[in-house]
Structures are given as C-alpha cells and as structure tokens.
Design a protein around this motif. Structure first.
Motif, mmCIF file in Angstrom:
data_model
loop_
_atom_site.group_PDB
_atom_site.id
_atom_site.type_symbol
_atom_site.label_atom_id
_atom_site.label_comp_id
_atom_site.label_asym_id
_atom_site.label_seq_id
_atom_site.Cartn_x
_atom_site.Cartn_y
_atom_site.Cartn_z
ATOM 1 N N ARG A 19 -9.897 2.467 -0.226
ATOM 2 C CA ARG A 19 -10.134 2.555 1.222
ATOM 3 C C ARG A 19 -11.453 1.873 1.597
ATOM 4 O O ARG A 19 -11.543 1.187 2.611
ATOM 5 C CB ARG A 19 -10.131 4.022 1.657
ATOM 6 N N GLY A 36 -11.062 -1.735 1.952
ATOM 7 C CA GLY A 36 -10.197 -2.187 3.024
ATOM 8 C C GLY A 36 -8.762 -2.417 2.599
ATOM 9 O O GLY A 36 -7.972 -3.024 3.333
ATOM 10 N N THR A 59 -6.554 -0.065 2.173
ATOM 11 C CA THR A 59 -5.722 0.929 2.857
ATOM 12 C C THR A 59 -6.590 1.687 3.851
ATOM 13 O O THR A 59 -7.816 1.738 3.699
ATOM 14 C CB THR A 59 -5.110 1.925 1.851
ATOM 15 N N ASP A 60 -5.933 2.242 4.855
ATOM 16 C CA ASP A 60 -6.635 3.141 5.766
ATOM 17 C C ASP A 60 -6.004 4.536 5.732
ATOM 18 O O ASP A 60 -6.210 5.349 6.628
ATOM 19 C CB ASP A 60 -6.640 2.592 7.197
ATOM 20 N N THR A 86 -5.218 8.390 4.889
ATOM 21 C CA THR A 86 -6.099 9.562 4.800
ATOM 22 C C THR A 86 -5.403 10.769 4.178
ATOM 23 O O THR A 86 -6.058 11.773 3.906
ATOM 24 C CB THR A 86 -6.610 9.956 6.198
#
Length: 407
Positions: free
Chosen positions: A196, A199, A201-202, A204
């Motif tokens: 994350r 960058g 993946t975003d 959560t």
C-alpha cells in the motif's frame, strides 16, 4: 549519488530485444537485466523509454521500467545508509523482472504473487536473508491456501472473511500452533502495508486481520548450566567445540545468531563491539567480558567458524545432553485456544536464541537495570524485551531470603 540508464541489447534488431539497466555510482557501472523486451523501432533512445503515441500498450512497459529504476535506486540508498556500496548481486536481486507475454512487447499484468516476490527480493537485496526466508514462507502458505481452497487471493479479497478461512486452514490443515498462525498473519499484514505504501493497492480490508498470540514460556539456562557447558571437555577444533563457542558468545553478549556470524574486525572497538544489527538495523554497543573478548578474537582469526542456524541448533542439543542439562521442562503450545502440553529434557529445547534469552535473564540476576540491558540488546520496547525475561523459582527464593530472611 546513483543514476540509472536503459539500453537495448541489439539496437539494430528487427525483432524484440532485451532492455538492460545500467546503474552508475561511485565510479562503478553495473549491468542489470530488467526482464523486458521491445522492438528497437519503438524505442526512444534520447528519452530512454518506449514510444507510447499510437502504441498504448507501451505505457505498461514504461511503468515497468520506472519501477525497475526505483528498485535499483532504493537498493543503492539502503546500502549507502549502512555505510556500504551495493554489490552486483544485490542490485540484480533488487529488480523483480516482469516478463512480457509471448509475441508481445508489453509486460504482463503483475499478479499478487509477483508483488510478494518483489518484497522477498528486496529483503535479499538489503542483505536480510532471515527476513527473506520468513517472507518466502508466508508467500508459500498463502499460495498453498489458494490452491487448496480455490480462494482467489488478491489485495481486495483479503478481508476478515479471508482471515477466518486462512487461519482455519493454517490451524487444521497445516497444523500450526496459535503463535505460528499469529506470525503468519502479522507477516502477511506487513507485506500488504508495504504494498500500500508503494501504491500497488489502496485496499484497507486487511487492516482488520488478527489472531491472538499466546505468550510462550521462556526457557533460559541457569548460571550453573552455562558453567557446565564451559567446563565440558571437548576435542579442540571439533564441530562441538566450535558450536559451543558460538553459543557461549551469544550468552555473553546477547547478540542474535545473525549478528554473531556477521562480526567483522571494524566492529571491535577495544573492549566492546559496536555494530548495526541485521534484523532491526539498530546500532548497539556491547561491552565484552574477558571470556567474550577471547571468543570474538578467535572468530575474527578464523579459529571459530560460522555455521548455519539449523546446524547450530542440532549441535546444541548434543552439547546439552553431554553437559547434563536434562532437567524436565514443560512445553506448552496452544492450537485454536486449546492447550497442549508435553514434558521433555531441557537439552531437547536448546536453540540459538536460548543464548540471547540467557544473557538477558542472567544480566538481570546480576543486577543490571532493564534499561541498560535493552540498550545492549537493541530492544525498542518493554513489551518485546519482556519476552526474554525468565525469572526462575530459584531466583525468587534467593531474593526473598535476601530481603526477608529464611522463608
């Protein structure tokens, strides 16, 4: 400072040719394969990138080149921060090649496993072999879980539901204990946070993954047991004498095994060692007792030889049995919250890390303050340090007698 440039292997070819990265730093120039290819007529030599106008797929190729450049610069920065220059091998390991599909000049879409491989390769490039091994084990468990259950593991699918199924698989199919399951979950979350931050993946959902760790009983040697090892008569220069020297150095200094075998002449500063630890990158200063100084000098002279962690663990059990370290100890494990207990002779549980734990416990018994010991061992928090403390019943009785008289 380092710089990265890209050149084609065969600039005049009429078919796809490999793209190589050249890393220049401190008077050196290292050639590194990117694992990418391109038709030379699509290459913009002055810009060192693929032409994108009318060739939209080349945008992915340029992204892959930018990633390779960043990986190489990161590798250089990590080594320079440690006062070193990266080796050719470290730089080559830092780049995770992204292969192009057959018949195409564009790289394939990277998978979840590709990103995991990049994380592992970065650990190797940073000269963290133990971390790389831990990461590779975590990747293997995730891969085998996906194969066994058909679960499509990806950044967006790692949710609490995934956590329930994955931990059940680790408990009942792989037969891991609660603490090992907790370690696997923690390692997976470390990878996902790293991805994350980069960058990639975003997502959560993985933030809510959890598994309760059961604090294990800490096994250390007593001062008498350390003395029994010291006094054990062994053939000089043999494998057991060598293993004993390595282990006792751990008992005398509190260093991890990976740091013990990394001691170099520049680390010895008079009557102390000053070095940056392999695992946490903490800079520690370790005062050396006379017997520890002798072992360090023997290690630097090649009279004590580095061996693998696994071999040392095997030899320690043999040493412990010879030294009569055979008091019964209870081994307690938890699996799914269920307590499992067995009793074994103490020598059967001897391992490399016993030396570090023994150093902490015996130092406390000798009156050193916890804060002082933490400074030597490089522990950052009381919580992590506390796992190394083993207050034995003999110690409790002795201190009560000293404070309150006969009890």
């Amino acid at each position: 400072m380092a710089s990265v440039s890209f050149l084609l292997k065969e600039p005049s070819a009429t078919k796809a040719t490999p793209i190589f990265a050249f890393v220049s730093f401190d008077g050196q120039r290292v050639k590194v394969s990117t694992g990418l290819t391109i038709l030379p007529k699509q290459w913009l030599k002055a810009d060192q990138r693929a032409q994108e106008r009318g060739l939209p797929d080349n945008g992915k190729l340029n992204d892959a080149l930018a990633l390779a450049k960043q990986q190489l610069l990161d590798c250089y920065q990590v080594h320079r921060s440690q006062g070193q220059l990266p080796s050719s091998e470290s730089l080559r390991a830092a780049v995770v090649p992204v292969a192009a599909p057959t018949g195409s000049t564009a790289p394939k879409v990277r998978t979840f496993g590709d990103y995991f491989d990049e994380w592992i390769a970065l650990a190797r490039a940073q000269q963290k072999p133990r971390s790389a091994q831990v990461y590779a084990t975590a990747a293997r468990h995730v891969r085998e879980f996906a194969q066994a259950t058909g679960y499509a593991v990806d950044f967006d699918t790692i949710t609490p539901t995934f956590g329930d199924r994955y931990t059940t698989y680790l408990l009942h199919k792989v037969r891991l204990t609660d603490n090992t399951v907790a370690k696997q979950v923690l390692t997976l979350k470390r990878f996902l946070r790293w991805a994350r931050e980069r960058g990639y993946t975003d997502a959560t959902g993985f933030d809510r993954l959890t598994w309760k760790r059961q604090e294990p009983d800490i096994m250390t040697l007593t001062a008498a047991e350390v003395a029994a090892l010291e006094q054990l008569v062994l053939p000089p220069g043999g494998y057991l004498a060598n293993a004993r020297a390595l282990f006792l150095l751990g008992c005398y200094t509190g260093l991890r095994f990976s740091d013990l075998i990394s001691i170099k002449p520049e680390h010895l500063r008079g009557q102390a060692l000053r070095m940056t630890t392999q695992e946490t990158r903490e800079t520690v200063t370790v005062p050396l007792r006379p017997e520890a100084l002798v072992l360090v000098e023997q290690l630097l002279a090649g009279q004590v030889r580095a061996i693998t962690n696994q071999k040392l663990n095997d030899y320690l059990k043999e040493l412990g049995q010879l030294a009569g370290i055979d008091s019964p100890v209870e081994v307690i494990r938890f699996r799914g919250g269920v307590r499992e207990s067995t009793t074994v002779a103490k020598w059967e549980r001897l391992g490399c890390h016993t030396g570090r734990r023994t150093f902490v416990t015996l130092s406390l018994e000798r009156g050193l303050r916890p804060e002082t010991i933490m400074k030597v061992t490089g522990h950052r928090s009381w919580k992590s340090f506390q796992r190394y403390v083993n207050v034995t019943s003999d110690t409790v009785e002795r201190e009560f007698r000293q404070s309150w008289g006969q009890v």
